[in-house]
Design a protein around this motif. Structure first.
Motif, PDB file in Angstrom:
ATOM      1  N   LEU A 179      35.690   2.793   4.135  1.00 14.70           N
ATOM      2  CA  LEU A 179      35.959   3.464   2.856  1.00 14.70           C
ATOM      3  C   LEU A 179      36.909   4.641   3.031  1.00 14.70           C
ATOM      4  N   SER A 180      36.684   5.431   4.080  1.00 19.71           N
ATOM      5  CA  SER A 180      37.329   6.748   4.134  1.00 19.71           C
ATOM      6  C   SER A 180      37.889   7.133   5.492  1.00 19.71           C
ATOM      7  N   GLY A 181      37.544   6.389   6.540  1.00 21.41           N
ATOM      8  CA  GLY A 181      38.049   6.742   7.863  1.00 21.41           C
ATOM      9  C   GLY A 181      37.008   7.449   8.705  1.00 21.41           C
ATOM     10  N   ALA A 182      37.491   8.063   9.777  1.00 26.80           N
ATOM     11  CA  ALA A 182      36.597   8.755  10.688  1.00 26.80           C
ATOM     12  C   ALA A 182      36.054  10.025  10.041  1.00 26.80           C
ATOM     13  N   ARG A 183      34.937  10.493  10.568  1.00 27.46           N
ATOM     14  CA  ARG A 183      34.292  11.735  10.100  1.00 27.46           C
ATOM     15  C   ARG A 183      33.754  11.634   8.673  1.00 27.46           C
ATOM     16  N   PHE A 184      33.374  10.415   8.286  1.00 27.36           N
ATOM     17  CA  PHE A 184      32.632  10.236   7.043  1.00 27.36           C
ATOM     18  C   PHE A 184      31.430   9.377   7.348  1.00 27.36           C
ATOM     19  N   VAL A 185      30.448   9.388   6.459  1.00 28.67           N
ATOM     20  CA  VAL A 185      29.240   8.605   6.693  1.00 28.67           C
ATOM     21  C   VAL A 185      28.700   8.094   5.365  1.00 28.67           C
ATOM     22  N   VAL A 186      27.993   6.971   5.433  1.00 28.97           N
ATOM     23  CA  VAL A 186      27.235   6.483   4.284  1.00 28.97           C
ATOM     24  C   VAL A 186      25.762   6.621   4.629  1.00 28.97           C
ATOM     25  N   LEU A 187      25.018   7.324   3.791  1.00 27.43           N
ATOM     26  CA  LEU A 187      23.570   7.441   3.967  1.00 27.43           C
ATOM     27  C   LEU A 187      22.876   6.594   2.916  1.00 27.43           C
ATOM     28  N   LYS A 188      21.713   6.092   3.294  1.00 23.04           N
ATOM     29  CA  LYS A 188      20.955   5.282   2.345  1.00 23.04           C
ATOM     30  C   LYS A 188      19.481   5.620   2.415  1.00 23.04           C
ATOM     31  N   LYS A 189      18.791   5.195   1.375  1.00 20.41           N
ATOM     32  CA  LYS A 189      17.325   5.243   1.316  1.00 20.41           C
ATOM     33  C   LYS A 189      16.777   6.616   1.676  1.00 20.41           C
ATOM     34  N   GLY A 190      15.833   6.650   2.608  1.00 22.32           N
ATOM     35  CA  GLY A 190      15.140   7.897   2.929  1.00 22.32           C
ATOM     36  C   GLY A 190      16.074   9.009   3.388  1.00 22.32           C
ATOM     37  N   LEU A 191      17.085   8.657   4.169  1.00 21.99           N
ATOM     38  CA  LEU A 191      17.993   9.697   4.660  1.00 21.99           C
ATOM     39  C   LEU A 191      18.857  10.252   3.542  1.00 21.99           C
ATOM     40  N   ALA A 192      19.263   9.385   2.610  1.00 18.74           N
ATOM     41  CA  ALA A 192      20.026   9.862   1.458  1.00 18.74           C
ATOM     42  C   ALA A 192      19.147  10.798   0.636  1.00 18.74           C
ATOM     43  N   ARG A 193      17.901  10.408   0.482  1.00 17.76           N
ATOM     44  CA  ARG A 193      16.999  11.230  -0.321  1.00 17.76           C
ATOM     45  C   ARG A 193      16.679  12.539   0.398  1.00 17.76           C
ATOM     46  N   LEU A 194      16.596  12.472   1.718  1.00 16.81           N
ATOM     47  CA  LEU A 194      16.315  13.678   2.497  1.00 16.81           C
ATOM     48  C   LEU A 194      17.414  14.723   2.275  1.00 16.81           C
ATOM     49  N   GLU A 195      18.637  14.250   2.201  1.00 18.58           N
ATOM     50  CA  GLU A 195      19.775  15.140   1.922  1.00 18.58           C
ATOM     51  C   GLU A 195      19.567  15.852   0.579  1.00 18.58           C
ATOM     52  N   ARG A 196      19.222  15.059  -0.418  1.00 20.56           N
ATOM     53  CA  ARG A 196      19.020  15.618  -1.758  1.00 20.56           C
ATOM     54  C   ARG A 196      17.825  16.575  -1.750  1.00 20.56           C
ATOM     55  N   ALA A 197      16.748  16.170  -1.094  1.00 18.85           N
ATOM     56  CA  ALA A 197      15.526  16.981  -1.066  1.00 18.85           C
ATOM     57  C   ALA A 197      15.798  18.347  -0.429  1.00 18.85           C
ATOM     58  N   LEU A 198      16.539  18.341   0.652  1.00 23.74           N
ATOM     59  CA  LEU A 198      16.829  19.601   1.347  1.00 23.74           C
ATOM     60  C   LEU A 198      17.605  20.564   0.447  1.00 23.74           C
ATOM     61  N   GLY A 199      18.610  20.027  -0.226  1.00 19.93           N
ATOM     62  CA  GLY A 199      19.407  20.868  -1.116  1.00 19.93           C
ATOM     63  C   GLY A 199      18.556  21.466  -2.219  1.00 19.93           C
ATOM     64  N   GLN A 200      17.738  20.641  -2.821  1.00 18.90           N
ATOM     65  CA  GLN A 200      16.856  21.111  -3.913  1.00 18.90           C
ATOM     66  C   GLN A 200      15.908  22.196  -3.413  1.00 18.90           C
ATOM     67  N   PHE A 201      15.298  21.901  -2.275  1.00 19.89           N
ATOM     68  CA  PHE A 201      14.323  22.837  -1.698  1.00 19.89           C
ATOM     69  C   PHE A 201      14.973  24.198  -1.444  1.00 19.89           C
ATOM     70  N   MET A 202      16.141  24.169  -0.825  1.00 16.36           N
ATOM     71  CA  MET A 202      16.810  25.441  -0.492  1.00 16.36           C
ATOM     72  C   MET A 202      17.168  26.214  -1.759  1.00 16.36           C
ATOM     73  N   LEU A 203      17.726  25.524  -2.730  1.00 18.53           N
ATOM     74  CA  LEU A 203      18.101  26.203  -3.974  1.00 18.53           C
ATOM     75  C   LEU A 203      16.873  26.830  -4.631  1.00 18.53           C
ATOM     76  N   ASP A 204      15.767  26.086  -4.612  1.00 20.34           N
ATOM     77  CA  ASP A 204      14.552  26.614  -5.243  1.00 20.34           C
ATOM     78  C   ASP A 204      14.077  27.886  -4.543  1.00 20.34           C
TER      79      ASP A 204
END
Length: 483
Positions: free
Chosen positions: A159-184
């Motif tokens: 999709l984009s070349g080196a230094r990019f990643v696709v996350l899925k499922k639990g790891l994708a959600r973990l990313e979102r969860a961390l951001g939410q938690f920190m902001l809160d």
RNA sequence: GGAAGGGUGGCCGAGUGGUUUAAGGCACCGGUCUUGAAAACCGGCAGGGGGCUCUGCUCCCUCGUGAGUUCGAAUCUCACCCCUUCCGCCA
């Protein structure tokens, strides 16, 4: 941006500060530029003052019917009008030369910053937690992620070349969860105001926080589109100046005539590329520090409003131009990553205390995640361009068996405020002064996810979800492979 | 993308070629009055830069930016930047 008056009055202190950063002295060169600037200002203003005074005298002479004197004065003004434009141009050039030189010089370190040249000269400040014992050899985050089939570098490369990643499922959600938690944590407990800022910004905004002009190569920018009219204007501007346009090789046409086409010289091409790049360009933010700090640009804030504290969770984009070969495996160094940023705008009196407070706000996130880390005070040689003093938080990555930066908290004094023209009106004396700015990661979400993965990994390759994140993960307690 | 309207001090806002040395209001600061406060009244109050005999005096620049017209520009002309509204497209 430094205050030339400070440099003029304290040239030795200024050069000493630069020397601590391992840089050559600059005060002499700057003072020469400043003296040239002030000299031409004096000449220009003397001429302008005379012109203004003479113009008034013309009115008076005409009133008293002294036509001879009026004619003399008008001749004098006419003569001044010949010379003033050149002085104006010289004044502009001299001011620009000084400003351009100042814009390239980094901030000076505070007294208590340890001297040093390299990261190994950084000084450990304190630690939280301890290395964990694992009954197995801990894996690195990318090994875990790929084994879970939730971290996909190959597809990302398509999709984009080196230094990019696709996350899925639990790891994708973990990313979102961390951001939410920190902001809160930062909004509801640390008093930060949540902001959803633009991710694309103008040149002057990037200049304000000092990503420009020096670090343009590290940034991504949108490409402005050139229309036909623009191209015509560009060539009109060149005016067949031979620095930019030259005669190309002669062409024999079908009609037997010879045409000598003009073409761009190397300098002309450079100018064209500059012109095209600057046309309707936007920069992708390398950190939310850029829009959050610039929230106060070009304004005068009442002291009662300070300190202001802003936080945002945004994607960040970095070209990683100087990082070839570094951290190529895994997700340590990506072109795109998520980060929760903290920014404070304070008075000069508040900024040092605010720096300590900001560090503890960032640390709190890691404490609640129960991640082992250490805080280091960066040495003079390892500090960023705009910083007066920086604390890095380095989180323990058991798989990598290293401490890696997960947050960087800097106090910038008035360095950025000068570039942004951000000021406040002091309560006591009603004077206008520059604000102080601070920024810190609170913390880098991508790296926090890596730290959680490597710290909370289990023998079977699954990852336990830290207690504080479970509610953000829909009650999930473990990220495991699923079909 | 198309059309129209705008950009004036910390904020609002008047000003369409000549006491604009930018009105007026709000906010802010000082004072009078008051037990105190509020109100009222009086006074002050844009920013940046230069020079000097530097707690002060003085000069220059700035009405989005830059050029131009003019004896004179916030005001007129041109270019650019930005904002708003409407239309179109679009998540």
């Amino acid at each position: 941006m430094h205050d030339i008056r400070f440099i003029r009055e304290h040239p030795d202190a200024f050069d000493r500060g630069l020397a601590r950063r391992g840089l050559a002295p600059e005060s002499k060169r700057l003072i020469v530029l400043d003296e040239a600037r002030r000299k031409i200002i004096l000449e220009l203003e003397t001429a302008q003052a005379r012109r203004n005074a003479a113009s008034k005298e013309i009115g008076e002479a005409k009133k008293t019917k002294n036509e001879k004197k009026a004619a003399e004065l008008m001749a004098e003004v006419a003569a001044l009008k010949e010379t003033i434009p050149a002085m104006e141009a010289a004044e502009k050039a001299a001011s620009k030369a000084l400003d351009d030189a100042l814009a390239q010089i980094p901030n000076l370190p505070l007294d208590d910053v340890p001297d040093g040249k390299e990261p190994s000269d950084n000084v450990e400040h304190h630690r939280f937690g301890a290395k964990r014992d694992y009954a197995f050899t801990p894996k690195q985050h990318f090994e875990l992620g790929e084994a879970l089939s939730q971290m996909d570098f190959e597809t990302a490369a398509k999709l984009s070349g080196a230094r990019f990643v696709v996350l899925k499922k639990g790891l994708a959600r973990l990313e979102r969860a961390l951001g939410q938690f920190m902001l809160d944590v930062h909004t509801s407990e640390h008093g930060y105001t949540e902001v959803a800022p633009p991710l694309l910004v103008r040149d002057e905004v990037m200049f304000g926080t000092a990503q420009l002009p020096k670090f343009a190569d590290d940034q991504f920018a949108t490409q402005g589109r050139i229309e036909e009219d623009d191209l015509q204007k560009f060539f009109d501007q060149l005016k067949y100046d031979e620095r930019y346009l030259e005669a190309g090789p002669a062409i024999e046409t079908r009609h037997g005539t010879t045409e000598i086409p003009y073409r761009l010289t190397r300098e002309g091409l450079e100018l064209f590329n500059f012109f095209r790049a600057a046309k309707n360009r936007h920069w992708l933010i390398p950190t939310a520090e850029v829009p959050l700090t610039n929230l106060v640009r070009e304004s005068i804030i009442d002291e009662a409003q300070l300190p202001m504290r802003f936080t945002a969770c945004t994607p960040c984009f970095r070209a990683e131009a100087g990082a070839a070969g570094k951290d190529t495996r895994g997700m340590i160094r990506q072109h795109q990553f998520t980060k929760v940023e903290l920014v404070s705008i304070t008075t000069p009196e508040q900024s040092r205390d605010e720096h300590e407070r900001m560090l503890s706000c960032a640390e709190e996130v890691l404490r609640r995640l129960d991640l082992h880390y250490r805080v280091v005070t960066l040495c003079t040689g390892d500090m960023g361009f705009a910083a007066q003093k920086t604390y890095d938080i380095e989180v323990r990555l058991p798989g990598q068996n290293m401490y890696r930066e997960i947050s960087s908290c800097s106090v910038c004094g008035e360095f950025q405020a000068r570039r942004m023209n951000a000021r406040y009106r002091a309560k006591q004396d009603r004077n206008i002064r520059h604000v102080h700015t601070l920024n810190g990661s609170g913390v880098a979400v991508g790296r926090a996810r890596i730290a959680v993965m490597e710290t909370y990994q289990e023998a079977d390759g699954s990852i336990a979800v830290p207690d504080v994140l479970q509610s953000y993960m829909g009650g999930m307690k473990k990220i495991a492979k699923s079909e």
